[in-house]
Scaffold this active site. Sequence first.
Site, PDB file in Angstrom:
ATOM      1  NE  ARG A 260     103.573   3.382  23.484  1.00 16.23           N
ATOM      2  CZ  ARG A 260     103.958   3.612  24.732  1.00 16.23           C
ATOM      3  NH1 ARG A 260     103.120   4.208  25.574  1.00 16.23           N
ATOM      4  NH2 ARG A 260     105.159   3.268  25.163  1.00 16.23           N
ATOM      5  CE1 TYR A 261     103.973   3.226  19.207  1.00 15.40           C
ATOM      6  CE2 TYR A 261     101.851   2.279  18.592  1.00 15.40           C
ATOM      7  CZ  TYR A 261     103.067   2.170  19.239  1.00 15.40           C
ATOM      8  OH  TYR A 261     103.385   1.024  19.916  1.00 15.40           O
TER       9      TYR A 261
ATOM     10  CG  ASN B  20      71.935   9.572   6.118  1.00 12.83           C
ATOM     11  OD1 ASN B  20      72.914   9.550   6.857  1.00 12.83           O
ATOM     12  ND2 ASN B  20      71.182   8.511   5.883  1.00 12.83           N
TER      13      ASN B  20
ATOM     14  CG  HIS C  40     118.300 -26.488   9.538  1.00 12.82           C
ATOM     15  ND1 HIS C  40     117.026 -26.653   9.037  1.00 12.82           N
ATOM     16  CD2 HIS C  40     119.137 -26.709   8.481  1.00 12.82           C
ATOM     17  CE1 HIS C  40     117.090 -26.967   7.757  1.00 12.82           C
ATOM     18  NE2 HIS C  40     118.353 -26.993   7.385  1.00 12.82           N
TER      19      HIS C  40
ATOM     20  CD  GLN D 285      76.885   2.491  -7.681  1.00 14.65           C
ATOM     21  OE1 GLN D 285      77.070   2.454  -6.465  1.00 14.65           O
ATOM     22  NE2 GLN D 285      75.678   2.558  -8.221  1.00 14.65           N
TER      23      GLN D 285
ATOM     24  CB  SER E  24     113.953  -4.254  32.994  1.00 13.84           C
ATOM     25  OG  SER E  24     113.259  -4.969  34.001  1.00 13.84           O
TER      26      SER E  24
END
Length: 449
Positions: free
Chosen positions: A15-16, A89, A169, A246, A294
């Site tokens: 989608r993006y 591998n 608040h 490592q 909508s």
Amino acid sequence: MNLSALTAVSPIDGRYHNATNELSNFFSEFALIKYRVLVEVEYFIALCESGIPQLKHFDGSLNNKLRDIYKNFSLADAQWIKDQEKVTNHDVKAVEYFLKHEFEKLNLHDSLEFIHFGLTSQDINNTAIPYSWKEAVNQVYLPQINELTNELKELAGQWAAIPMLARTHGQPASPTRLGKEIHVFIERIEKQLTLLQQVPFSAKFGGATGNFNAHHVAYPQTDWVAFGNKFVNDSLGLSRSQTTTQIEHYDNFAASCDAFKRINNILIDLCRDMWTYISMDYFKQKITAGQIGSSAMPHKVNPIDFENAEGNLGLANALFEHLAAKLPISRLQRDLTDSTVLRNIGVPFAHTVIAIKSSLRGLRKLILNEAALQADLENNWAVVAEAIQTILRREGYPKPYEALKDLTRTNTGVSQETIATFVEGLNVSQAIKEEIKGITPSNYTGIVQ
């Protein structure tokens, strides 16, 4: 099914895709292989310049052709390596075999064993990955976050003089200015960007357990620590961690993830504030012809860009949190858990990029509804009570806070007339009364910064 934007499992590549496709240059499997090739080639060139007797005949005349191997690296080259990996591998060993194949084309048959000489795969991964991270940060992230910051600066300038009711608040509080409130986010982002840019792009380079064991046993007279520092710091432009196992410590990478998280948190805060201002009708949104808000309610224009950004920022931060917590932890000298995790560093980066672009779209759709801001101020004359009681304190008036508390804590509301009547009843000079009457919700906005 063939992989496409419609069949991709992740929305990053689905989608993006249009928002994230440039990140393939840094975080795809192709990109990782290419950066590994780059490190291996630059390492070989550095070895040639180090004074190793077997490579003294290299005078630098082939350096451009050697660098063309990664500069002209193609999808066909990457596929050659992936096909070789099916046999070995081992992904880094496949890169070594590819380079030996390319060196033979340049008639460098006697130098093949100096490709990947003395190294472990993590000397390549722990330089290639921070190299790609650095380039993605500098070429993609910083330009985009700066674009967002510049957009905020433009809006802060436009709205510098617009008075606005503050809410602490969730309740009406001392008025402020819209431009200043936008500038809060600018300052926060810029300060955290400064911290982000102070974090080194750290890399590990020192052999199987970080001690240059193989290098030293082959050429004990060479200062391999100095060589490693010069190669990583100067040739690659990274910062070599000095004493390692490592693998790279990842502590600085974790700090980088934490810095991204903090900036993303600021952007979440921005998106939620913009969403709330839109819900309060402080902003309208530009309407794009043909778009639907909508499927049921034709009138709606939803703040989807800020919602999209908030969602993607949350995803990004969840992954940045895991990267920062997991990568610095490895059993003894190394376990493999970092390998698969590192392959996903582009995912939170991509969600962050999606969010920045969504935030920009949202900001560019905003239409200031100054009438709504002004109406909110006029409906909340009680907020000048702080100013009045402070002036009365200055004048030594008895219990000014209590007087204003009794006046303003009422369910019937406080109007300009209520305030004026109260002021007239004060036992203060006419000059003080006039000073107080000059205060309004629209001009009680403090210092312009």
